[in-house]
Design a protein around this motif. Sequence first.
Motif, short mmCIF file in Angstrom:
data_model
loop_
_atom_site.label_atom_id
_atom_site.label_comp_id
_atom_site.label_asym_id
_atom_site.label_seq_id
_atom_site.Cartn_x
_atom_site.Cartn_y
_atom_site.Cartn_z
N GLY A 83 0.81 -1.21 0.00
CA GLY A 83 0.00 0.00 0.00
C GLY A 83 0.84 1.25 0.00
O GLY A 83 0.35 2.36 -0.23
N ALA A 84 2.14 1.11 0.28
CA ALA A 84 3.09 2.21 0.27
C ALA A 84 4.46 1.63 -0.03
O ALA A 84 4.70 0.44 0.16
CB ALA A 84 3.11 2.94 1.61
N LEU A 85 5.37 2.49 -0.46
CA LEU A 85 6.73 2.09 -0.79
C LEU A 85 7.69 2.91 0.04
O LEU A 85 7.58 4.13 0.10
CB LEU A 85 7.00 2.32 -2.28
N VAL A 86 8.63 2.24 0.68
CA VAL A 86 9.65 2.90 1.48
C VAL A 86 10.97 2.78 0.73
O VAL A 86 11.39 1.68 0.36
CB VAL A 86 9.79 2.25 2.87
N LEU A 87 11.63 3.90 0.49
CA LEU A 87 12.94 3.88 -0.13
C LEU A 87 13.96 3.47 0.92
O LEU A 87 14.11 4.15 1.93
CB LEU A 87 13.26 5.24 -0.74
N GLY A 88 14.64 2.36 0.69
CA GLY A 88 15.50 1.76 1.70
C GLY A 88 16.91 2.30 1.77
O GLY A 88 17.75 1.74 2.46
N CYS A 89 17.19 3.38 1.07
CA CYS A 89 18.52 3.98 1.08
C CYS A 89 18.38 5.47 0.82
O CYS A 89 17.59 5.88 -0.04
CB CYS A 89 19.38 3.32 0.00
N ALA A 90 19.13 6.28 1.53
CA ALA A 90 19.04 7.74 1.37
C ALA A 90 19.34 8.18 -0.06
O ALA A 90 18.75 9.13 -0.55
CB ALA A 90 19.98 8.44 2.34
N GLY A 91 20.20 7.46 -0.75
CA GLY A 91 20.55 7.82 -2.12
C GLY A 91 19.42 7.65 -3.12
O GLY A 91 19.49 8.16 -4.24
N MET A 92 18.37 6.94 -2.73
CA MET A 92 17.23 6.72 -3.62
C MET A 92 16.26 7.90 -3.63
O MET A 92 15.35 7.96 -4.45
CB MET A 92 16.46 5.47 -3.19
N GLY A 93 16.42 8.82 -2.72
CA GLY A 93 15.46 9.90 -2.52
C GLY A 93 15.18 10.77 -3.72
O GLY A 93 14.09 11.32 -3.85
N SER A 94 16.12 10.87 -4.64
CA SER A 94 15.91 11.73 -5.81
C SER A 94 14.76 11.24 -6.68
O SER A 94 14.19 12.02 -7.45
CB SER A 94 17.19 11.82 -6.65
N VAL A 105 0.84 6.34 -5.38
CA VAL A 105 0.82 5.74 -4.04
C VAL A 105 1.86 6.45 -3.18
O VAL A 105 2.76 7.10 -3.71
CB VAL A 105 1.13 4.22 -4.08
N PRO A 106 1.76 6.32 -1.86
CA PRO A 106 2.79 6.92 -1.01
C PRO A 106 4.16 6.29 -1.29
O PRO A 106 4.30 5.07 -1.29
CB PRO A 106 2.32 6.59 0.41
N VAL A 107 5.13 7.14 -1.57
CA VAL A 107 6.53 6.73 -1.72
C VAL A 107 7.28 7.50 -0.65
O VAL A 107 7.35 8.73 -0.70
CB VAL A 107 7.08 7.03 -3.13
N ILE A 108 7.82 6.79 0.31
CA ILE A 108 8.35 7.43 1.51
C ILE A 108 9.87 7.43 1.50
O ILE A 108 10.51 6.38 1.45
CB ILE A 108 7.78 6.73 2.76
N ASP A 109 10.41 8.63 1.52
CA ASP A 109 11.85 8.86 1.60
C ASP A 109 12.15 9.25 3.04
O ASP A 109 11.68 10.29 3.52
CB ASP A 109 12.24 9.97 0.62
N GLY A 110 12.90 8.43 3.75
CA GLY A 110 13.18 8.67 5.16
C GLY A 110 13.83 10.00 5.46
O GLY A 110 13.54 10.64 6.47
N THR A 111 14.72 10.45 4.58
CA THR A 111 15.37 11.74 4.79
C THR A 111 14.33 12.85 4.76
O THR A 111 14.32 13.73 5.63
CB THR A 111 16.45 11.98 3.73
N GLU A 112 13.46 12.81 3.79
CA GLU A 112 12.41 13.82 3.65
C GLU A 112 11.49 13.82 4.87
O GLU A 112 11.16 14.89 5.41
CB GLU A 112 11.62 13.51 2.38
N VAL A 113 11.07 12.65 5.32
CA VAL A 113 10.17 12.54 6.47
C VAL A 113 10.83 13.07 7.74
O VAL A 113 10.23 13.83 8.50
CB VAL A 113 9.71 11.08 6.66
N ALA A 114 12.09 12.67 7.97
CA ALA A 114 12.79 13.10 9.19
C ALA A 114 13.03 14.61 9.19
O ALA A 114 12.81 15.28 10.21
CB ALA A 114 14.11 12.34 9.33
N VAL A 115 13.46 15.15 8.07
CA VAL A 115 13.72 16.60 8.00
C VAL A 115 12.42 17.37 8.19
O VAL A 115 12.37 18.36 8.92
CB VAL A 115 14.41 16.98 6.67
N ARG A 116 11.33 16.90 7.57
CA ARG A 116 10.04 17.58 7.72
C ARG A 116 9.64 17.61 9.20
O ARG A 116 9.19 18.65 9.71
CB ARG A 116 8.96 16.89 6.90
#
Length: 125
Positions: A83-94, A105-116
């Motif tokens: 139901g959602a996709l998590v990018l498993g590496c910071a380098g994938m965020g682009s 669908v939700p595509v979740i970049d951990g760097t983006e979420v943490a900074v927000r």
Amino acid sequence: MTGKPALGIGSSSLLAAAASCDRAAILVISEKSVPRKVAFAKRLGLKGRFFSVPTGYTEHMTEAETLECLMKAAREALREGAGALVLGCAGMGSAASEMRRILGVPVIDGTEVAVRALVLGNAGR
């Protein structure tokens, strides 16, 4: 140590995904990453909420190559019921923004979420 809030991108991304759906996929670099991601989700109390899909991503890929390899893995994950996709590496965020646009669908970049969370001041609360 500094009294300032700190957030990990891994926990930030998994918690955001868990809040958005019942079952999400973590797009990981390789099959070797899978046991670490499963154990991490379990430590966060999210056992059984995630499955991993290897991507073949490397840090030397262009943005276009990154998007292409992640989209292939994303489509597989969606076929498997993510139901959602998590990018498993910071380098994938682009690729996150374009993936959201294409897949809807939700595509979740951990760097983006943490900074927000840090910018909005709700980290650690």
